[in-house]
Scaffold this motif. Structure first.
Motif, PDB file in Angstrom:
ATOM      1  N   THR A 160       3.315   8.370   1.287  1.00 15.15           N
ATOM      2  CA  THR A 160       1.955   8.332   0.775  1.00 15.15           C
ATOM      3  C   THR A 160       1.565   6.878   0.558  1.00 15.15           C
ATOM      4  OG1 THR A 160       2.227  10.461  -0.321  1.00 15.15           O
ATOM      5  CG2 THR A 160       0.414   9.065  -1.087  1.00 15.15           C
ATOM      6  N   GLY A 161       0.435   6.526   1.111  1.00 16.44           N
ATOM      7  CA  GLY A 161      -0.042   5.156   0.996  1.00 16.44           C
ATOM      8  C   GLY A 161      -1.555   5.103   0.970  1.00 16.44           C
ATOM      9  N   GLY A 179       0.781  -1.226   0.000  1.00 13.70           N
ATOM     10  CA  GLY A 179       0.000   0.000   0.000  1.00 13.70           C
ATOM     11  C   GLY A 179       0.813   1.277   0.000  1.00 13.70           C
ATOM     12  N   ILE A 180       2.111   1.194   0.265  1.00 11.80           N
ATOM     13  CA  ILE A 180       2.943   2.392   0.228  1.00 11.80           C
ATOM     14  C   ILE A 180       3.212   2.726  -1.231  1.00 11.80           C
ATOM     15  CG2 ILE A 180       5.136   3.456   0.886  1.00 11.80           C
ATOM     16  CD1 ILE A 180       3.250   2.792   3.236  1.00 11.80           C
ATOM     17  N   ARG A 181       2.818   3.899  -1.645  1.00 14.59           N
ATOM     18  CA  ARG A 181       2.946   4.294  -3.043  1.00 14.59           C
ATOM     19  C   ARG A 181       4.186   5.144  -3.304  1.00 14.59           C
ATOM     20  NH1 ARG A 181      -1.861   3.116  -5.622  1.00 14.59           N
ATOM     21  NH2 ARG A 181      -3.657   2.875  -4.279  1.00 14.59           N
ATOM     22  N   LEU A 203      -8.816   5.740   0.299  1.00 12.91           N
ATOM     23  CA  LEU A 203      -8.167   6.946  -0.216  1.00 12.91           C
ATOM     24  C   LEU A 203      -6.676   6.906   0.081  1.00 12.91           C
ATOM     25  CD1 LEU A 203     -10.717   9.513   1.241  1.00 12.91           C
ATOM     26  CD2 LEU A 203     -10.632   8.708  -1.123  1.00 12.91           C
ATOM     27  N   ASP A 204      -5.911   7.663  -0.705  1.00  9.38           N
ATOM     28  CA  ASP A 204      -4.495   7.838  -0.387  1.00  9.38           C
ATOM     29  C   ASP A 204      -4.372   8.853   0.739  1.00  9.38           C
ATOM     30  OD1 ASP A 204      -3.674   6.072  -2.291  1.00  9.38           O
ATOM     31  OD2 ASP A 204      -2.934   7.572  -3.699  1.00  9.38           O
TER      32      ASP A 204
END
Length: 87
Positions: free
Chosen positions: A55-56, A34-36, A63-64
């Motif tokens: 950001t995840g 999930g970590i973007r 939602l992020d």
């Protein structure tokens, strides 16, 4: 709410290499689902006071979200602690 996460694994590498890999925040995208994106807010090696934005995906909200983290302990190669800044 404060909590501690501790993981123990046996790896065939030096403590220094493991420490450097685990404390480089940009590597978290390789093993944290999930970590973007992670972006350092400073330069140089990770040290007390180092900061970064992560950001995840918030799975519950769909939602992020972006959170800021700060390194509070950097005792190479033995200990590393980071905290999430926020309300």
């Amino acid at each position: 709410m404060a909590f501690r996460i501790t993981n123990t694994r046996q790896v065939l590498s030096s403590p220094e290499v493991v420490f450097d890999t685990l404390t480089d925040p940009t590597n978290r995208t390789k093993w944290c689902y999930g970590i973007r994106e992670i972006r350092r807010l400073d330069d140089g090696p990770v040290r007390v006071g180092s900061r970064w934005l992560e950001t995840g995906r918030n799975r519950e909200a769909g939602l992020d979200e972006t959170n800021e983290f700060t390194c509070t302990v950097a005792d190479r190669p033995a200990r590393f602690t980071m905290i999430m800044n926020g309300p």
